[in-house]
Design an enzyme around this catalytic site. Structure first.
Site, mmCIF file in Angstrom:
data_model
loop_
_atom_site.group_PDB
_atom_site.id
_atom_site.type_symbol
_atom_site.label_atom_id
_atom_site.label_comp_id
_atom_site.label_asym_id
_atom_site.label_seq_id
_atom_site.Cartn_x
_atom_site.Cartn_y
_atom_site.Cartn_z
ATOM 1 C CG ASP A 1 -1.745 1.173 1.430
ATOM 2 O OD1 ASP A 1 -2.590 1.179 2.337
ATOM 3 O OD2 ASP A 1 -1.575 2.136 0.658
ATOM 4 C CB ILE A 2 1.583 3.793 -2.595
ATOM 5 C CG1 ILE A 2 2.811 4.633 -2.976
ATOM 6 C CG2 ILE A 2 0.294 4.605 -2.673
ATOM 7 C CD1 ILE A 2 2.837 5.057 -4.432
ATOM 8 C CE1 TYR B 1 -9.147 7.788 -15.285
ATOM 9 C CE2 TYR B 1 -6.961 8.749 -15.547
ATOM 10 C CZ TYR B 1 -8.302 8.868 -15.174
ATOM 11 O OH TYR B 1 -8.773 10.066 -14.684
ATOM 12 C CG ASN C 1 -9.773 13.112 -11.003
ATOM 13 O OD1 ASN C 1 -9.759 14.340 -10.886
ATOM 14 N ND2 ASN C 1 -10.303 12.315 -10.092
ATOM 15 N N GLY D 1 -9.622 4.258 -6.140
ATOM 16 C CA GLY D 1 -8.301 3.653 -6.318
ATOM 17 C C GLY D 1 -7.234 4.244 -5.399
ATOM 18 C CB VAL D 2 -3.575 4.679 -5.894
ATOM 19 C CG1 VAL D 2 -3.444 5.597 -7.096
ATOM 20 C CG2 VAL D 2 -2.406 4.845 -4.944
ATOM 21 C CG ASP D 3 -7.148 10.547 -6.538
ATOM 22 O OD1 ASP D 3 -7.846 11.067 -7.420
ATOM 23 O OD2 ASP D 3 -6.539 11.208 -5.670
HETATM 24 N N1 APR Z 1 -1.206 1.442 -3.096
HETATM 25 C C1 APR Z 1 -0.626 1.113 -4.276
HETATM 26 N N2 APR Z 1 -1.322 0.873 -5.415
HETATM 27 C C2 APR Z 1 -2.677 0.982 -5.344
HETATM 28 C C3 APR Z 1 -3.356 1.330 -4.152
HETATM 29 C C4 APR Z 1 -2.557 1.562 -3.001
HETATM 30 N N3 APR Z 1 -3.112 1.895 -1.827
HETATM 31 N N4 APR Z 1 -4.701 1.361 -4.431
HETATM 32 C C5 APR Z 1 -4.839 1.017 -5.730
HETATM 33 N N5 APR Z 1 -3.635 0.783 -6.283
HETATM 34 C C6 APR Z 1 -3.317 0.381 -7.659
HETATM 35 C C7 APR Z 1 -4.415 -0.229 -8.473
HETATM 36 O O1 APR Z 1 -4.581 -1.594 -8.107
HETATM 37 C C8 APR Z 1 -3.837 -0.062 -9.880
HETATM 38 O O2 APR Z 1 -2.920 -1.106 -10.149
HETATM 39 O O3 APR Z 1 -2.969 1.549 -8.384
HETATM 40 C C9 APR Z 1 -3.063 1.264 -9.787
HETATM 41 C C10 APR Z 1 -3.749 2.433 -10.472
HETATM 42 O O4 APR Z 1 -5.154 2.263 -10.385
HETATM 43 P P1 APR Z 1 -6.142 3.523 -10.125
HETATM 44 O O5 APR Z 1 -5.976 3.969 -8.734
HETATM 45 O O6 APR Z 1 -7.502 3.096 -10.588
HETATM 46 O O7 APR Z 1 -5.562 4.670 -11.061
HETATM 47 P P2 APR Z 1 -5.733 4.919 -12.632
HETATM 48 O O8 APR Z 1 -5.932 3.644 -13.388
HETATM 49 O O9 APR Z 1 -4.595 5.802 -12.991
HETATM 50 O O10 APR Z 1 -7.114 5.734 -12.725
HETATM 51 C C11 APR Z 1 -7.142 7.031 -12.184
HETATM 52 O O11 APR Z 1 -9.120 6.584 -10.916
HETATM 53 O O12 APR Z 1 -9.232 6.785 -8.643
HETATM 54 C C12 APR Z 1 -9.506 7.414 -9.824
HETATM 55 O O13 APR Z 1 -9.355 9.744 -9.305
HETATM 56 C C13 APR Z 1 -8.727 8.678 -9.985
HETATM 57 O O14 APR Z 1 -9.999 9.331 -11.901
HETATM 58 C C14 APR Z 1 -8.747 8.820 -11.476
HETATM 59 C C15 APR Z 1 -8.591 7.397 -11.956
#
Ligand code: APR
Length: 190
Positions: A34-35, A145, A48, A56-58
């Site tokens: 978990d980052i 994405y 975004n 997600g990670v955001d």
């Molecule tokens: N730590 C590390 N990696 C994570 C964590 C975490 N806590 N949570 C999720 N991930 C991983 C996901 O499993 C995926 O492999 O981060 C990677 C990116 O996934 P997303 O978070 O969905 O990001 P992205 O594909 O770039 O989409 C961005 O999603 O959450 C929204 O606001 C964000 O609209 C934007 C879009």
């Protein structure tokens, strides 16, 4: 990171180094986890364009950092795909959050590869500007994405390697990955 305790000595985390270029290999590592838990100078958020949070990670980063992160993001205006903006880390162990916006996969004919490479390049450039020496990336665009994972991993690793060849002021880049498919895609490239 616990000072003096390398990732490799933590069984729950798997890391790899680059055999081809030992020196650079020590500067790039991949781990599962978990980052939001990483004690590094900066973690990168896959945001975004509004920079106002999401899933997600955001979502994880905003939850862990607390409401002050959103308050600072609201002062930044929006962020174009491929660009990067920086805030404090607030309640996170990381001192900074670098917010970047990955491309939404639309088949590969809308400069997605270039935009994704720019996410890594611009985040690393911003880190350099701020004197950041340790930075962690999630797998940008590999979730909501829908970027094809093998290609996204290749872009992430190649862009980072090229950057570290020209800059020695960043000591460590950590890719923090969730899921076997993504971990293996990066691991094959180390
Ligand atoms: N730590 C590390 N990696 C994570 C964590 C975490 N806590 N949570 C999720 N991930 C991983 C996901 O499993 C995926 O492999 O981060 C990677 C990116 O996934 P997303 O978070 O969905 O990001 P992205 O594909 O770039 O989409 C961005 O999603 O959450 C929204 O606001 C964000 O609209 C934007 C879009």
């Amino acid at each position: 990171m616990v000072p003096g305790k390398s990732i490799a000595s933590r069984p729950e985390l798997k890391t790899s180094s680059d055999k081809a270029c030992p020196e650079q290999g020590r500067r790039i590592e991949i781990i599962r986890g978990d980052i939001t838990k990483l004690d590094v100078d900066a973690i990168v958020n896959a945001a975004n364009t509004t920079l106002l949070g999401g899933g997600g990670v955001d979502g994880a980063i905003h939850r862990a950092a607390g409401p002050e992160l959103l308050a600072e993001c609201q002062t930044l205006g929006s962020c174009r795909p491929g660009e990067a903006k920086i805030t404090s880390g607030y309640n996170l162990p990381a001192r900074f959050v670098i917010h970047t916006v990955g491309p939404v996969w639309s088949g590969g004919n809308r400069c997605e590869a270039e935009i994704l490479a720019n996410c890594y390049k611009n985040s690393l450039r911003l880190a350099l500007e701020k004197g950041i020496r340790s930075i962690a990336f999630p797998a940008i665009s590999c979730g909501a994405y829908r970027y094809p994972i093998a290609e996204a991993a290749r872009i992430a690793m190649e862009t980072t390697r090229d950057f570290l060849e020209t800059e020695d002021k960043i000591d460590k880049v950590t890719f923090v990955l969730t899921g076997d498919e993504i971990f293996e895609a990066y691991h094959r490239l180390l």
